[in-house]
Scaffold this motif. Structure first.
Motif: not given
Lengths: 427, 287
Positions: B19-36, B47-56
């Motif tokens: 269950l942990a693996v499923v949750l990490v793969c399909f819940l935690v990782l996607p949300i982490a990706m969204i945050i990144v 889109i390009y990788p950066a660390f900007l606060f522009d969007n916020y």
């Protein structure tokens, strides 16, 4: 046979089998289409675009005439742009508008087309080549198709002004848009874009919610009202955008609009149900409303039309047999059958003279020349559109395409415009 | 190895790991990706990788954001109120008025019939019904109740909330009905025996005991309404916006980082609401 290019090893080309691929490469180098006529049946080209020209009938006819398969996916303009820009491997042929091309071309997802392989290139209407309908015409504002129609070479990234021999998009259809009205519910003459914001139609007006097109309609209205004098409606300054959206936001807050529409069907339903009596609209939507027995007029307005053009572009990943099939398809497209099919729905084809062969004299007279219909005018699906004596709204091809005030466009201040448009929708 | 497996800790971890693996793969990782991605930059089509606060910065700097979030809350609160009252009433009727189990099941299934068609169809079918020349207006006119068609029936906040209530009431009915069925009937009898009136029994016995169901239903409805975009678009005729539409507009225009930033803010808001809701009831204890 040393200089032939190896087709890209994709899943699809592997699946087709080695034999087919070898023959195909041989054939394309020899330039003898008949040889691979056997293998071409296995080719499937994936085309996507807006609903207007992505018709299953076209796919069926391609299978009949050319032997290969054409898969069609219809999406809205935003989704089309998104896919063309971000998923080049998900399609072979992109059926997009010229303003979308301006956005998408720099991503390098499309390859330019060699006009020497296009049989009817010389017959393509001047609008798409030097920008002029007739030698005397002036070029309208906005992203005129010819300005983004040519590039430097097959991999060219820059647009060039002259006919370079490398086309970004092969023009397919185009039209001149104006406001659609319900004459029975309005009951008086409508002659200017300014009527869209006339308080008389409060709660009964609509505009389309596709920012890049909606802003143009909005600009036509503001200019007609005398509120704003634009330098170039197709490339507004920030101030012009702000002013335009301020006028529309005010109207929205005053309850001028019944709804905004995003898809073709929505515009038809709004008009046919009487929710809206005046709105920005596309030509076949008018036809669709009328075919329900509801009176609807594509009102020519004194300020002129907002025009758009579409074309098909090739994915950069197309090569070998599939690329040949795509050229075959383009040549077939310009050969008249599709043109006739589309013109009988109220669009114009890029090569009208070939379309003429696929239309009756009466149909040609009605749709192209603006003459009164002699008998019933039917659409390609056999439904009666107009009775004898009817005349096309706006008249002939020359009258309509000659009165274009502005082309659909992407502006330099596009991002600012989009933000302002979102504010308008959220207001 | 054998000893390792016997260790209770290890086997416990291993049992939990699928269950942990499923949750990490399909819940935690996607949300982490969204945050990144929400910190990335975007041009018009890439889109390009950066660390900007522009969007916020843009998100919090724009008055549109606040009005849209306010709108979203408004829809959520009003819809929650209606679905709660209707859902509670329906569940109460099913649980306490319908005596036979067969009828309870039959009537409960009846509630689910609309769910046999898709969400979108149930929603769109309101449009011809509520329109200016629609069924509702023409019926009211023929009855002489009104002379002019009511404009506010369609493409308004009214129609948006109507559609929400229609779509989501069942999500309130089901959990409330479920908890009501678990209430020991003798408690209600005891309340009557002790001289409680019907209203007193309701407020002092039934409502406190159905709290977990109410809370679960509320979480369903609030999250569904907060995350919706299509209902608002169709039922308001594109005239109103909620956060979901803001995100979908951004995605349509290829502004993924900005969409991700909005999504992060929305997600935090919803999590906050749920955290507050859970303060009122300890669902785990009550279930």
């Amino acid at each position: 046979m040393t200089d032939f290019h190896t087709p890209k090893l994709s899943r699809r080309s592997v699946l087709k089998g080695a034999a087919a691929t070898v023959t195909a490469v041989g054939a394309s180098t020899l330039g003898a289409p008949m040889i691979w006529a056997q293998n071409i049946k296995d080719v499937t080209l994936r085309q996507f675009g807006t609903g207007v020209s992505n018709l299953n009938e076209v796919g069926k006819k391609v299978k009949e005439d050319l032997g290969f398969n054409l898969e069609m996916t219809a999406l809205d303009s935003d989704a089309v742009t998104q896919r063309a820009a971000t998923q080049p491997d998900s399609f072979d042929i992109a059926d997009i508008e010229y303003w979308i091309c301006k956005k998408v071309w720099p991503t390098g997802n499309l390859q330019a087309m060699d006009v020497s392989k296009i049989k009817n290139y010389d017959k393509i209407v001047g609008i798409f080549r030097d920008g002029k309908l007739t030698p005397e015409s002036t070029i309208a504002q906005g992203t005129a198709p010819h300005s983004v129609g040519f590039t430097t070479g097959v991999d060219g990234k820059e647009f060039v002004a002259e006919e370079s021999g490398w086309m970004t998009l092969i023009p397919t259809i185009y039209n001149a848009d104006t406001l659609g009205i319900r004459p029975d519910l309005i009951g008086r003459e409508i002659s200017t874009w300014a009527e869209l914001l006339n308080p008389e139609f409060a709660g009964k007006a609509s505009i389309l919610d596709i920012s890049s097109i909606g802003i143009m309609d909005a600009a036509m209205v503001c200019e007609a009202m005398g509120e704003i004098a634009y330098g170039d409606k197709g490339n507004m300054t920030k101030e012009e955008i702000d002013k335009t959206m301020a006028i529309f936001t005010e109207a929205k807050k005053a309850g001028q609009f019944r709804a905004f529409w995003k898809t073709f069907d929505e515009s038809v339903n709004l008009m046919a149900s009487g929710e809206v009596v005046i709105q920005s609209m596309w030509s076949p939507a008018i036809t669709a409303v009328r075919s329900q027995g509801v009176p609807c007029v594509y009102q020519p307005l004194k300020e002129g039309y907002r025009s758009w053009g579409g074309g098909i572009g090739l994915s950069k990943s197309l090569s070998g047999l599939e690329l040949d099939a795509a050229y075959e398809y383009i040549n077939w497209y310009l050969d008249g059958w599709v043109g006739g099919f589309l013109m009988r729905q109220g669009y114009y084809s890029a090569v009208p003279e070939t379309s003429k062969n696929f239309m009756s004299e009466d149909e040609w007279g009605f749709w192209f020349e603006g003459k009164p219909a002699q008998g019933d005018i039917t659409n390609p699906f056999g439904k009666v559109m107009e009775k004898a004596g009817a005349v096309r709204d706006g008249g002939s091809f020359q009258d309509r395409m000659g009165a274009v005030a502005c082309w659909n466009a992407v502006m330099d201040e596009n991002q600012h415009m989009v933000r302002k448009w979102n504010e308008f929708i959220a207001a | 190895m054998r000893n390792l497996l016997k260790n209770r800790n290890v086997s416990g971890w291993m049992l939990a790991s699928p269950l942990a693996v499923v949750l990490v793969c399909f819940l935690v990782l996607p949300i982490a990706m969204i945050i990144v991605v929400s910190f990335w930059g975007a041009t018009e089509f890439s889109i390009y990788p950066a660390f900007l606060f522009d969007n916020y910065a843009f998100l919090f700097g724009s008055p549109v954001t606040y009005s849209v979030f306010f709108n979203t809350f408004k829809y959520a609160v009003i819809t929650w109120g209606f679905t709660l009252v209707i859902g509670f009433t329906v569940a109460y009727f099913l649980a306490f008025h319908v005596r036979s189990l067969t009828w309870q099941i039959a009537l409960f299934l009846l509630c689910t019939i609309p769910f046999w068609t898709s969400n979108i169809i149930r929603m769109i079918s309101w449009i011809p019904f509520l329109g200016r020349n629609g069924l509702a207006n023409s019926t009211l006119i023929s009855w002489g109740v009104i002379d002019e068609p009511l404009e506010w029936l369609l493409f308004s906040d009214f129609s948006v909330i109507l559609a929400f209530v229609h779509l989501y009431t069942l999500f309130m009915v089901v959990p409330i009905f479920n908890t009501m069925m678990r209430i020991d009937r003798s408690l209600i009898e005891a309340a009557y025996d002790n001289g409680a009136s019907g209203l007193q029994t309701l407020t002092n016995v039934i409502i406190p005991l159905t709290k977990p169901g109410i809370m679960i239903g509320s979480i369903f409805v609030v999250t569904l309404v907060m995350g919706d975009f299509i209902t608002v678009r169709f039922m308001s005729g594109s005239q109103s916006a909620n956060v979901g539409r803001l995100i979908s507009n951004d995605i349509a225009l290829l502004q993924y980082p900005s969409a991700a930033a909005t999504a992060v803010v929305l997600l935090s808001t919803v999590l906050l609401i749920i955290a507050v809701l859970l303060r009122f009831v300890d669902i785990r204890k009550e279930l």
